[in-house]
Design a protein around this motif. Structure first.
Motif, PDB file in Angstrom:
ATOM      1  N   GLN A  83       0.825  -1.201   0.000  1.00 24.95           N
ATOM      2  CA  GLN A  83       0.000   0.000   0.000  1.00 24.95           C
ATOM      3  C   GLN A  83       0.862   1.255   0.000  1.00 24.95           C
ATOM      4  N   SER A  84       2.054   1.179   0.614  1.00 22.07           N
ATOM      5  CA  SER A  84       2.915   2.346   0.657  1.00 22.07           C
ATOM      6  C   SER A  84       3.742   2.503  -0.601  1.00 22.07           C
ATOM      7  N   ASN A  85       3.660   1.546  -1.495  1.00 20.86           N
ATOM      8  CA  ASN A  85       4.437   1.572  -2.726  1.00 20.86           C
ATOM      9  C   ASN A  85       3.724   2.431  -3.764  1.00 20.86           C
ATOM     10  N   PRO A  86       4.308   3.571  -4.171  1.00 18.47           N
ATOM     11  CA  PRO A  86       3.624   4.443  -5.120  1.00 18.47           C
ATOM     12  C   PRO A  86       3.411   3.791  -6.473  1.00 18.47           C
ATOM     13  N   GLU A  87       4.157   2.686  -6.753  1.00 13.32           N
ATOM     14  CA  GLU A  87       4.017   2.006  -8.033  1.00 13.32           C
ATOM     15  C   GLU A  87       2.828   1.049  -8.048  1.00 13.32           C
ATOM     16  N   LYS A  88       2.241   0.788  -6.856  1.00 14.11           N
ATOM     17  CA  LYS A  88       1.168  -0.209  -6.786  1.00 14.11           C
ATOM     18  C   LYS A  88      -0.045   0.279  -7.567  1.00 14.11           C
ATOM     19  N   GLY A  89      -0.561  -0.552  -8.424  1.00 11.83           N
ATOM     20  CA  GLY A  89      -1.712  -0.180  -9.227  1.00 11.83           C
ATOM     21  C   GLY A  89      -2.988  -0.792  -8.698  1.00 11.83           C
ATOM     22  N   SER A  90      -3.998  -0.784  -9.542  1.00 16.32           N
ATOM     23  CA  SER A  90      -5.280  -1.341  -9.146  1.00 16.32           C
ATOM     24  C   SER A  90      -5.176  -2.852  -9.046  1.00 16.32           C
ATOM     25  N   GLY A  91      -6.063  -3.434  -8.281  1.00 19.97           N
ATOM     26  CA  GLY A  91      -6.057  -4.882  -8.109  1.00 19.97           C
ATOM     27  C   GLY A  91      -7.207  -5.282  -7.224  1.00 19.97           C
ATOM     28  N   TYR A  92      -7.263  -6.566  -6.873  1.00 21.44           N
ATOM     29  CA  TYR A  92      -8.377  -7.065  -6.086  1.00 21.44           C
ATOM     30  C   TYR A  92      -8.363  -6.552  -4.659  1.00 21.44           C
ATOM     31  N   ASP A  93      -7.240  -5.981  -4.208  1.00 21.93           N
ATOM     32  CA  ASP A  93      -7.202  -5.419  -2.858  1.00 21.93           C
ATOM     33  C   ASP A  93      -7.850  -4.046  -2.803  1.00 21.93           C
ATOM     34  N   ASP A  94      -8.045  -3.405  -3.958  1.00 18.64           N
ATOM     35  CA  ASP A  94      -8.602  -2.065  -3.992  1.00 18.64           C
ATOM     36  C   ASP A  94     -10.119  -2.131  -4.025  1.00 18.64           C
ATOM     37  N   LEU A 199       5.981 -13.501 -20.706  1.00 17.00           N
ATOM     38  CA  LEU A 199       4.538 -13.307 -20.889  1.00 17.00           C
ATOM     39  C   LEU A 199       3.813 -13.361 -19.550  1.00 17.00           C
ATOM     40  N   ALA A 200       4.176 -14.332 -18.725  1.00 15.40           N
ATOM     41  CA  ALA A 200       3.491 -14.510 -17.444  1.00 15.40           C
ATOM     42  C   ALA A 200       3.718 -13.322 -16.511  1.00 15.40           C
ATOM     43  N   VAL A 201       4.968 -12.853 -16.386  1.00 17.86           N
ATOM     44  CA  VAL A 201       5.232 -11.755 -15.459  1.00 17.86           C
ATOM     45  C   VAL A 201       4.688 -10.434 -16.010  1.00 17.86           C
ATOM     46  N   PHE A 202       4.743 -10.273 -17.329  1.00 17.89           N
ATOM     47  CA  PHE A 202       4.197  -9.058 -17.929  1.00 17.89           C
ATOM     48  C   PHE A 202       2.699  -8.961 -17.685  1.00 17.89           C
ATOM     49  N   MET A 203       1.965 -10.036 -17.939  1.00 17.99           N
ATOM     50  CA  MET A 203       0.520 -10.008 -17.748  1.00 17.99           C
ATOM     51  C   MET A 203       0.151  -9.791 -16.282  1.00 17.99           C
ATOM     52  N   SER A 204       0.904 -10.381 -15.373  1.00 15.41           N
ATOM     53  CA  SER A 204       0.628 -10.187 -13.948  1.00 15.41           C
ATOM     54  C   SER A 204       0.843  -8.739 -13.544  1.00 15.41           C
ATOM     55  N   GLY A 211       3.691  -1.556 -13.684  1.00 17.09           N
ATOM     56  CA  GLY A 211       4.833  -1.005 -12.975  1.00 17.09           C
ATOM     57  C   GLY A 211       6.051  -1.027 -13.865  1.00 17.09           C
ATOM     58  N   THR A 212       7.215  -1.235 -13.255  1.00 12.16           N
ATOM     59  CA  THR A 212       8.475  -1.212 -13.994  1.00 12.16           C
ATOM     60  C   THR A 212       8.485  -2.223 -15.134  1.00 12.16           C
ATOM     61  N   LEU A 213       8.068  -3.455 -14.865  1.00 12.07           N
ATOM     62  CA  LEU A 213       8.120  -4.488 -15.895  1.00 12.07           C
ATOM     63  C   LEU A 213       7.164  -4.184 -17.047  1.00 12.07           C
ATOM     64  N   ALA A 214       5.954  -3.773 -16.710  1.00 13.39           N
ATOM     65  CA  ALA A 214       4.992  -3.472 -17.769  1.00 13.39           C
ATOM     66  C   ALA A 214       5.516  -2.365 -18.678  1.00 13.39           C
ATOM     67  N   LEU A 325      14.131  -5.199 -10.851  1.00 15.02           N
ATOM     68  CA  LEU A 325      12.830  -5.189 -10.181  1.00 15.02           C
ATOM     69  C   LEU A 325      12.996  -4.914  -8.695  1.00 15.02           C
ATOM     70  N   HIS A 326      12.224  -3.973  -8.167  1.00 13.86           N
ATOM     71  CA  HIS A 326      12.241  -3.653  -6.746  1.00 13.86           C
ATOM     72  C   HIS A 326      11.523  -4.753  -5.967  1.00 13.86           C
ATOM     73  N   PRO A 327      12.016  -5.104  -4.769  1.00 17.33           N
ATOM     74  CA  PRO A 327      11.369  -6.176  -3.985  1.00 17.33           C
ATOM     75  C   PRO A 327       9.881  -5.949  -3.739  1.00 17.33           C
ATOM     76  N   ALA A 328       9.491  -4.691  -3.476  1.00 17.79           N
ATOM     77  CA  ALA A 328       8.071  -4.421  -3.220  1.00 17.79           C
ATOM     78  C   ALA A 328       7.226  -4.705  -4.458  1.00 17.79           C
ATOM     79  N   GLU A 329       7.749  -4.363  -5.628  1.00 14.07           N
ATOM     80  CA  GLU A 329       7.027  -4.660  -6.864  1.00 14.07           C
ATOM     81  C   GLU A 329       6.952  -6.166  -7.092  1.00 14.07           C
ATOM     82  N   LYS A 330       8.042  -6.854  -6.794  1.00  8.76           N
ATOM     83  CA  LYS A 330       8.054  -8.310  -6.947  1.00  8.76           C
ATOM     84  C   LYS A 330       6.949  -8.941  -6.114  1.00  8.76           C
ATOM     85  N   GLU A 331       6.807  -8.508  -4.863  1.00 11.81           N
ATOM     86  CA  GLU A 331       5.773  -9.059  -3.989  1.00 11.81           C
ATOM     87  C   GLU A 331       4.380  -8.771  -4.535  1.00 11.81           C
TER      88      GLU A 331
END
Length: 372
Positions: A83-94, A199-204, A211-214, A325-331
């Protein structure tokens, strides 16, 4: 949202009630509308209709049970991670917490709208395929004649139509995958990541909001609509699998043997996996829950958290170790990958035990279930 929304017909008259309606972060599955759909199914006869309805209700119940078990099985810390990661986008937690209830009138599921929309696609597709709504009018008319008015014949037609559509959808999925792979392959080569892993990590990451990968794989966001279409197709394919299980479960009670159904699945070009859940579904539906209110509440003790696919974990770890890749983005990407797998995965829906009037402990080992 008003449960059981009536859609307007072409001529302005109220049409039949929708089985699954979604809006305002809530899904409503109406049992009376479901029963009406079953009555119009090619599988005619009071006994056959009853079997179809019981199996559909149990299949929907199991699907919602699985979804609730996953999204309530995470701890608060996991649900709020990033939640504190400014790179975090929309998802099922929102969105609101995921919860479901069942009454004699129907099922209600609350949660993030993105999740609600995908579950509506799955429930609607399940019902459509299992009741033959996708059959041509001429074929439906033929199946209603005295010569063909045999549940075994109708079930075989439903199964073949289901398998044909499954193959068509998989063909479209393969085409979309190829287009995305061509687009992201230069970046995958730069990052030293295999095509399928990329393909798998990009789609996720796109599902997470990007984020960075996309941005690395698709700087202009050209592939985002393709990912959205693949998600829609995966939800529809999951619905086809569940419908295939339901059709097989009803066919087993209508006189087909396991061997006959296995041969049909082989002939129609799909895996035999549907038979495993069909047998469990047949057993579950035989012991249908009573008509009193049944709550699909969260566990009193959270179950172990589902893991993302191993290939996604490995690829993300490699990218993190290489400094891409930043650890927070990886998680965050791992979390979304696990959510996607939990939603559309094809593992056993019926492996969990339940109490007759309380599903709050489902998913736990029998010896660990709390007493009431």
């Amino acid at each position: 949202m008003t449960p059981g929304v009536m859609t307007e017909s072409y001529f302005g008259r109220p049409a039949e009630k929708e089985v699954a309606t979604a809006g305002n972060e809530q899904l409503w599955v109406d049992k009376s509308a479901l029963a009406n759909r079953v009555k119009k199914s090619p599988v005619q006869g009071h006994e056959a209709e009853g079997l179809t309805l019981r199996h559909l209700i149990e299949a929907i119940r199991a699907l919602l049970r699985r979804i609730v078990s996953f999204f309530t099985g995470r701890s608060e810390a996991q649900a709020g991670e990033g939640q504190s990661n400014p790179e975090k986008g929309s998802g099922y937690d929102d969105g609101p917490p995921v919860a479901a209830t069942e009454t004699p009138e129907g099922f209600s599921l609350t949660g993030p709208q993105q999740l609600i929309d995908r579950v509506q696609t799955m429930v609607s597709g399940l019902v459509e395929s299992a009741t033959g709504q996708n059959l041509s009018a001429s074929l439906r008319a033929a199946l209603s004649t005295l010569e063909l008015a045999d549940p075994k014949i109708a079930l075989r037609v439903l199964l073949q139509a289901n398998c044909d559509l499954d193959r068509q959808m998989n063909g479209v999925m393969s085409e979309l995958e190829s287009r995305i792979l061509v687009h992201i392959s230069p970046a995958a080569a730069r990052l030293d990541v295999g095509a399928e892993d990329a393909l798998a990590v990009f789609m996720s990451d796109v599902r997470r909001g990007g984020g960075t990968l996309a941005r690395e794989f698709d700087p202009l966001g050209e592939m985002k609509p393709y990912v959205g279409e693949m998600d829609r197709l995966e939800s529809a394919l999951a619905a086809q699998r569940r419908a295939r299980e339901q059709i097989c479960a009803t066919a087993l009670e209508a006189g087909y043997s396991e061997g006959e159904l296995a041969a049909l699945l082989d002939r129609y070009g799909v895996e035999r996996d549907a038979l495993k859940n069909a047998l469990a579904l047949k057993s579950q539906a035989a012991n249908e829950l009573p008509d009193n209110v049944v709550e699909l509440r969260p566990f009193r003790q959270p179950r172990p958290v589902s893991e993302p696919p191993a290939t996604v974990q490995a690829a993300l770890s490699k990218l993190e170790a290489a400094g891409h890749l930043h650890p927070a983005e990886k998680e965050g990407i791992e979390r979304v990958a696990a959510e996607h797998a939990a939603l559309v995965g094809d593992d056993d829906l019926f492996e969990m035990e339940m109490q007759a009037d309380d599903l709050s402990g489902f998913g736990q080992a029998k010896g660990n279930r709390p007493t009431t």
